[in-house]
Scaffold this motif. Structure first.
Motif, PDB file in Angstrom:
ATOM      1  N   CYS A  24       7.895 -56.581  85.823  1.00 24.74           N
ATOM      2  CA  CYS A  24       8.590 -56.736  87.097  1.00 24.74           C
ATOM      3  C   CYS A  24       7.898 -57.785  87.956  1.00 24.74           C
ATOM      4  O   CYS A  24       8.548 -58.619  88.592  1.00 24.74           O
ATOM      5  CB  CYS A  24       8.642 -55.398  87.812  1.00 24.74           C
ATOM      6  N   GLY A  55       8.645 -61.174  86.579  1.00 23.04           N
ATOM      7  CA  GLY A  55      10.013 -61.596  86.944  1.00 23.04           C
ATOM      8  C   GLY A  55      10.068 -62.087  88.367  1.00 23.04           C
ATOM      9  O   GLY A  55      10.703 -63.095  88.672  1.00 23.04           O
ATOM     10  N   GLU A  80      16.727 -60.444  76.634  1.00 25.70           N
ATOM     11  CA  GLU A  80      15.718 -61.437  77.008  1.00 25.70           C
ATOM     12  C   GLU A  80      16.244 -62.410  78.065  1.00 25.70           C
ATOM     13  O   GLU A  80      15.885 -63.589  78.080  1.00 25.70           O
ATOM     14  CB  GLU A  80      15.237 -62.208  75.768  1.00 25.70           C
ATOM     15  N   SER A 131      16.130 -61.681  81.574  1.00 24.80           N
ATOM     16  CA  SER A 131      15.775 -60.783  82.676  1.00 24.80           C
ATOM     17  C   SER A 131      16.059 -61.373  84.055  1.00 24.80           C
ATOM     18  O   SER A 131      16.101 -60.635  85.047  1.00 24.80           O
ATOM     19  CB  SER A 131      14.292 -60.398  82.580  1.00 24.80           C
ATOM     20  N   ALA A 186      20.792 -56.126  80.424  1.00 22.74           N
ATOM     21  CA  ALA A 186      20.736 -56.951  81.647  1.00 22.74           C
ATOM     22  C   ALA A 186      21.194 -56.125  82.850  1.00 22.74           C
ATOM     23  O   ALA A 186      22.192 -56.450  83.508  1.00 22.74           O
ATOM     24  CB  ALA A 186      21.607 -58.184  81.477  1.00 22.74           C
ATOM     25  N   GLN A 196      20.128 -56.067  85.706  1.00 21.08           N
ATOM     26  CA  GLN A 196      19.967 -56.759  86.989  1.00 21.08           C
ATOM     27  C   GLN A 196      21.189 -57.582  87.377  1.00 21.08           C
ATOM     28  O   GLN A 196      21.229 -58.161  88.474  1.00 21.08           O
ATOM     29  CB  GLN A 196      18.735 -57.676  86.926  1.00 21.08           C
TER      30      GLN A 196
END
Length: 598
Positions: free
Chosen positions: A4, A7, A77, A79, A102, A104
């Motif tokens: 996290c 990211g 992959e 993200s 995914a 997000q």
């Protein structure tokens, strides 16, 4: 926590990128890159593009990617991917776990594909999603829990599918939804509580469906709604007060339904309304109290109905109206004189293609800001002299294709801004009555756009002449005291059924003409009688014109042809009889001579 953090670090890095890292720098072939990490690709194989993308991609829009399946690893992959679109790509299958890779994602666009079914709760992992576009697919059924848990959803588009029914609780929990598009489906009925949880909804589109009724209370909780589109359904009736809770509504479209009437005060409590359409409904009448206070409305479309007239106060509460389309009403024959009393801001008024025969002199007197007026394709026979007097800003007037014979010479005197006037398609009478108007046309030829097609239909000696070609000296016989003409039948012959008339012209307006002022120019070259007996002959003698007429008609012509044929037949018989008589006489003479010789 480490992924996290990484990211977040990557996102900060992207935002702090220098401005020279944009455009197509580092972009894939066949793609357009708005900026670093934003890929818009068309006519590229979707699988190949996905394999070449890096983790830094945050927007991926694939069009015509020939990608029929989204499986559980398609979005793996990625993200940082926030917006994913796959359109016009023949997509027909989505794996039930496709979006777990995914979670997000904030936007999913799957427009114009071949999806006919969706896995149960396939979107549930997208707890942060704000937009879902499923329009232009083949969906017929959507499960009741398809959007469960998506409380952050703002836009949901299900238009252009084949949906017939929706579960009554399908949208429960979508408390933040801003736009819901259900247009162009096959929906026949909506539950009365269908939208009750959508308290923040601002745009609701249900156009092009098969709705026949609106359920009582169906819009009661939509207190923030700004646009409601119901056009192109089969709605026959609406419940009283069904729109009363929509106090923030700015646009209401109800055109192309089956409404024959609407309840009393149907459109009250909508003070913010700006656009209203109710055209293409078979409306027979409207109640006296229909429209509430709408000071901000600028557009109103009421056309293609069966109305013969409307209440005089129909537009009384629409002081902000700028564009009024009130045309294509084949049965509309009468307009109340105060109909447009309260429209001080109206700029465009369309009354074309109605059945109006006359207009009240004060009908437009309050429309002081009017710029465009369409009156063509009606049945107007005449217009009052003062009909356009107060319209000083008028630029365009269309009067073509009516039944106008003439117009007052100063009817456009106050319209100093007039630049476009059309007059063709009217049966103009180019006798003395058009003198003043013909003069105005000659002085303002640049204003009459169709001057070559505005032509005389009578009298016969001016037939097909343009109004602008009528010269002033052609009206020398038309002074203020109109010619007094007496026509007196003086003889009738029953043999040929001809009638002799005495025609005498006096240049006086008195009811008892003075024969001392007898005119010497009774006719110019010919006497034309329209829709009457056919002219045969006339003589002029001592100030009197003797005119013989032969009544014209199919029955008379038939009778005369029969008599003509009969006379020919009788004549032929008489000729043959004479020849035979001569022959017999010659034979008798020969016999007599022979007897004498013996």
């Amino acid at each position: 926590m480490e992924p996290c953090v990484k990211g977040t670090q990557w996102m900060i890095l992207i935002l702090l990128m220098p401005p020279f890292i944009n455009g197509n720098m580092g972009c894939l072939e066949g793609c357009w890159c708005k900026s670093f990490g934003h890929f818009n690709c068309s006519d590229r194989n979707g699988i190949d593009v996905l394999q070449q993308l890096t983790i830094h991609t945050y927007t991926l829009l694939l069009n015509k990617a020939n990608m029929s399946i989204i499986n559980e690893t398609t979005l793996a992959e990625k993200s940082l991917l926030m917006r994913f679109g796959l359109t016009n790509s023949h997509l027909h299958t989505i794996h039930p776990l496709a979006f777990r890779a995914a979670p997000q994602l904030k936007s999913v666009m799957l427009t114009d594909n071949d999806l006919s079914t969706l896995p149960v709760r396939v979107f549930s992992p997208l707890t942060m999603v704000e937009e879902i576009y499923l329009d232009g697919n083949q969906l017929e059924i959507i499960g009741p829990d398809m959007f469960e848990g998506l409380s952050g959803l703002l836009v949901l588009s299900l238009s252009r599918n084949k949906i017939r029914n929706l579960p009554s609780d399908m949208f429960d929990g979508l408390t933040n939804l801003f736009l819901l598009n259900l247009g162009r489906n096959n929906i026949k009925k909506l539950a009365p509580t269908m939208f009750h949880s959508l308290t923040k909804l601002k745009r609701l589109r249900i156009y092009h469906n098969e709705l026949e009724v609106l359920e009582v209370g169906i819009f009661d909780r939509l207190v923030n709604l700004e646009a409601l589109n119901l056009q192109h359904n089969q709605i026959k009736t609406i419940p009283p007060r069904v729109f009363w809770s929509l106090g923030n509504l700015r646009e209401l479209t109800m055109s192309s339904n089956h409404l024959k009437g609407v309840p009393h005060k149907s459109f009250y409590n909508m003070p913010k309304l700006k656009k209203f359409t109710i055209y293409s409904n078979p409306l027979l009448s409207l109640p006296e109290e229909l429209m509430g206070h709408m000071p901000y409305i600028t557009q109103f479309y009421l056309y293609d109905t069966h109305l013969t007239t409307v209440p005089g106060n129909l537009f009384a509460n629409m002081s902000g109206l700028q564009d009024l389309s009130f045309h294509l009403n084949d049965w509309l024959r009468y307009l109340p004189p105060d109909l447009f009393c309260c429209l001080p801001n109206l700029k465009k008024l369309s009354l074309r293609n109605n059945s109006l025969q006359d207009l009240h002199p004060n009908l437009f007197s309050m429309l002081t800001t009017l710029e465009t007026l369409y009156l063509h394709n009606n049945k107007l026979k005449t217009l009052p002299e003062s009909i356009f007097q107060k319209l000083t800003l008028l630029v365009t007037i269309d009067l073509k294709n009516n039944n106008l014979n003439t117009l007052p010479g100063d009817i456009f005197l106050s319209n100093t801004d007039l630049k476009a006037l059309t007059l063709s398609g009217n049966p103009w009478d180019c006798s003395c009555t058009i003198r003043g108007f013909a003069r105005w046309i000659r002085q303002n030829e640049h204003v009459v756009l169709d001057k070559d097609d505005a032509i005389c239909h009578s009298p016969m000696y001016n037939l097909l002449r343009g109004l602008h070609s009528l010269h002033e000296d052609e009206f020398n016989d038309c002074d203020d005291n109109r010619d007094y003409t007496s026509v007196t039948p003086i003889k009738k012959s029953t043999t040929l059924e001809t009638t002799t008339f005495s025609v005498e012209v006096y240049t006086t307006a008195s009811s008892q003409p003075d024969k001392s002022t007898k005119a010497s120019h009774v006719f110019h070259d010919m006497l034309v009688v329209e829709q009457g007996p056919a002219y045969v002959h006339h003589n002029f003698h001592n100030g009197w014109v003797y005119v013989w007429f032969l009544p014209f008609g199919s029955a008379l012509v038939g009778s005369m042809m029969f008599c003509f044929v009969l006379l020919l037949a009788v004549g032929l018989v008489l000729i043959l009889a004479t020849i035979y008589g001569i022959y017999r006489l010659g034979t008798a003479m020969d016999q007599l001579k022979a007897g004498c010789a013996h």
